[in-house]
Design a protein around this motif. Structure first.
Motif, PDB file in Angstrom:
ATOM      1  N   UNK A  93       0.837  -1.207   0.000  1.00  0.00           N
ATOM      2  CA  UNK A  93       0.000   0.000   0.000  1.00  0.00           C
ATOM      3  C   UNK A  93       0.874   1.260   0.000  1.00  0.00           C
ATOM      4  N   UNK A  94       1.927   1.238   0.787  1.00  0.00           N
ATOM      5  CA  UNK A  94       2.848   2.379   0.828  1.00  0.00           C
ATOM      6  C   UNK A  94       3.556   2.523  -0.518  1.00  0.00           C
ATOM      7  N   UNK A  95       3.958   1.408  -1.111  1.00  0.00           N
ATOM      8  CA  UNK A  95       4.632   1.448  -2.409  1.00  0.00           C
ATOM      9  C   UNK A  95       3.713   2.024  -3.488  1.00  0.00           C
ATOM     10  N   UNK A  96       2.434   1.666  -3.447  1.00  0.00           N
ATOM     11  CA  UNK A  96       1.482   2.210  -4.423  1.00  0.00           C
ATOM     12  C   UNK A  96       1.323   3.716  -4.232  1.00  0.00           C
ATOM     13  N   UNK A  97       1.249   4.162  -2.985  1.00  0.00           N
ATOM     14  CA  UNK A  97       1.148   5.600  -2.714  1.00  0.00           C
ATOM     15  C   UNK A  97       2.413   6.311  -3.181  1.00  0.00           C
ATOM     16  N   UNK A  98       3.572   5.708  -2.908  1.00  0.00           N
ATOM     17  CA  UNK A  98       4.840   6.297  -3.352  1.00  0.00           C
ATOM     18  C   UNK A  98       4.849   6.460  -4.875  1.00  0.00           C
ATOM     19  N   UNK A 141      -0.375  19.345  -2.540  1.00  0.00           N
ATOM     20  CA  UNK A 141      -0.943  18.599  -3.667  1.00  0.00           C
ATOM     21  C   UNK A 141      -1.523  17.229  -3.322  1.00  0.00           C
ATOM     22  N   UNK A 142      -1.209  16.726  -2.128  1.00  0.00           N
ATOM     23  CA  UNK A 142      -1.672  15.379  -1.784  1.00  0.00           C
ATOM     24  C   UNK A 142      -2.322  15.300  -0.406  1.00  0.00           C
ATOM     25  N   UNK A 143      -2.416  16.416   0.294  1.00  0.00           N
ATOM     26  CA  UNK A 143      -3.107  16.427   1.576  1.00  0.00           C
ATOM     27  C   UNK A 143      -2.313  15.927   2.763  1.00  0.00           C
ATOM     28  N   UNK A 144      -0.987  15.885   2.644  1.00  0.00           N
ATOM     29  CA  UNK A 144      -0.166  15.474   3.788  1.00  0.00           C
ATOM     30  C   UNK A 144      -0.428  16.416   4.954  1.00  0.00           C
ATOM     31  N   UNK A 166       9.751  11.192  -0.214  1.00  0.00           N
ATOM     32  CA  UNK A 166       8.535  10.626  -0.806  1.00  0.00           C
ATOM     33  C   UNK A 166       8.087   9.370  -0.062  1.00  0.00           C
ATOM     34  N   UNK A 167       9.030   8.532   0.351  1.00  0.00           N
ATOM     35  CA  UNK A 167       8.665   7.330   1.105  1.00  0.00           C
ATOM     36  C   UNK A 167       8.033   7.703   2.445  1.00  0.00           C
ATOM     37  N   UNK A 168       8.605   8.678   3.127  1.00  0.00           N
ATOM     38  CA  UNK A 168       8.057   9.104   4.419  1.00  0.00           C
ATOM     39  C   UNK A 168       6.662   9.690   4.218  1.00  0.00           C
ATOM     40  N   UNK A 169       6.502  10.538   3.210  1.00  0.00           N
ATOM     41  CA  UNK A 169       5.183  11.106   2.914  1.00  0.00           C
ATOM     42  C   UNK A 169       4.196   9.998   2.540  1.00  0.00           C
ATOM     43  N   UNK A 170       4.657   9.008   1.776  1.00  0.00           N
ATOM     44  CA  UNK A 170       3.780   7.900   1.382  1.00  0.00           C
ATOM     45  C   UNK A 170       3.294   7.122   2.601  1.00  0.00           C
ATOM     46  N   UNK A 171       4.158   6.896   3.572  1.00  0.00           N
ATOM     47  CA  UNK A 171       3.736   6.212   4.802  1.00  0.00           C
ATOM     48  C   UNK A 171       2.673   7.035   5.526  1.00  0.00           C
ATOM     49  N   UNK A 172       2.924   8.335   5.668  1.00  0.00           N
ATOM     50  CA  UNK A 172       1.964   9.199   6.365  1.00  0.00           C
ATOM     51  C   UNK A 172       0.615   9.207   5.651  1.00  0.00           C
ATOM     52  N   UNK A 196       2.332   6.912  -6.872  1.00  0.00           N
ATOM     53  CA  UNK A 196       1.468   8.040  -7.240  1.00  0.00           C
ATOM     54  C   UNK A 196       2.133   9.375  -6.921  1.00  0.00           C
ATOM     55  N   UNK A 197       2.778   9.456  -5.758  1.00  0.00           N
ATOM     56  CA  UNK A 197       3.479  10.691  -5.389  1.00  0.00           C
ATOM     57  C   UNK A 197       4.604  10.990  -6.370  1.00  0.00           C
ATOM     58  N   UNK A 198       5.369   9.973  -6.701  1.00  0.00           N
ATOM     59  CA  UNK A 198       6.506  10.144  -7.601  1.00  0.00           C
ATOM     60  C   UNK A 198       6.044  10.569  -8.993  1.00  0.00           C
ATOM     61  N   UNK A 199       5.004   9.914  -9.505  1.00  0.00           N
ATOM     62  CA  UNK A 199       4.476  10.260 -10.827  1.00  0.00           C
ATOM     63  C   UNK A 199       3.921  11.684 -10.824  1.00  0.00           C
ATOM     64  N   UNK A 200       3.163  12.024  -9.775  1.00  0.00           N
ATOM     65  CA  UNK A 200       2.586  13.363  -9.697  1.00  0.00           C
ATOM     66  C   UNK A 200       3.646  14.452  -9.642  1.00  0.00           C
ATOM     67  N   UNK A 201       4.679  14.226  -8.846  1.00  0.00           N
ATOM     68  CA  UNK A 201       5.753  15.220  -8.727  1.00  0.00           C
ATOM     69  C   UNK A 201       6.514  15.364 -10.042  1.00  0.00           C
ATOM     70  N   UNK A 202       6.750  14.244 -10.710  1.00  0.00           N
ATOM     71  CA  UNK A 202       7.456  14.289 -11.998  1.00  0.00           C
ATOM     72  C   UNK A 202       6.619  15.025 -13.037  1.00  0.00           C
TER      73      UNK A 202
END
Length: 134
Positions: free
Chosen positions: A74-79, A125-128, A98-104, A81-87
């Motif tokens: 689940x964290x990897x899937x979020x990561x 952009x992602x609601x962190x 990005x990994x820390x944000x993905x966990x949160x 999405x974060x990575x693609x969005x930022x790119x």
């Protein structure tokens, strides 16, 4: 007790009992957690800084009381999405942030950090949720 994820900077200062200011105050009454990334970064520092056995044991004792969030699917899937969005946005972010944000985001937990600039993109952009800004 409400949980909060400690960024590596906050975890390091907390372990050393040097965390002060607004972030320290906001952590009172919270249950600290760290991510697998922070666990790895702290371990890396013990080797790079050639810590002796006493200091390594002090860190191990401190870490034994802090739950570690895993880097699961689940964290990897979020990561991803974060990575693609930022790119796509032309704002690639550091991998560990990005990994820390993905966990949160995956576990819907706020982050305690002293490096707000590292996480502003994820907040905007992602609601962190960032401790003190929630």
């Amino acid at each position: 007790m409400q949980p909060v994820v400690l960024d590596t900077d906050v975890a390091s200062l907390s372990h050393k009992r040097r965390l002060s200011g607004p972030v320290a105050t906001r952590l009172i009454g919270r249950r600290p957690l760290i991510t697998f990334v922070t666990f790895g970064e702290l371990t890396k520092w013990t080797d790079l800084r050639d810590w002796g056995s006493r200091r390594r044991q002090e860190l191990a004792d401190w870490l034994s009381g802090i739950p570690v969030l895993p880097g699961d699917e689940a964290v990897a899937a979020t990561w991803g999405k974060l990575s693609a969005g930022a790119t796509r946005a032309g704002q690639p972010r550091p991998v560990n942030d990005m990994w820390i944000a993905a966990c949160c985001l995956t576990y819907n937990l706020p982050l305690a950090t002293l490096n707000l600039k590292d996480y502003t993109y994820f907040r905007d952009h992602h609601g962190l949720r960032i401790l003190g800004e929630e």
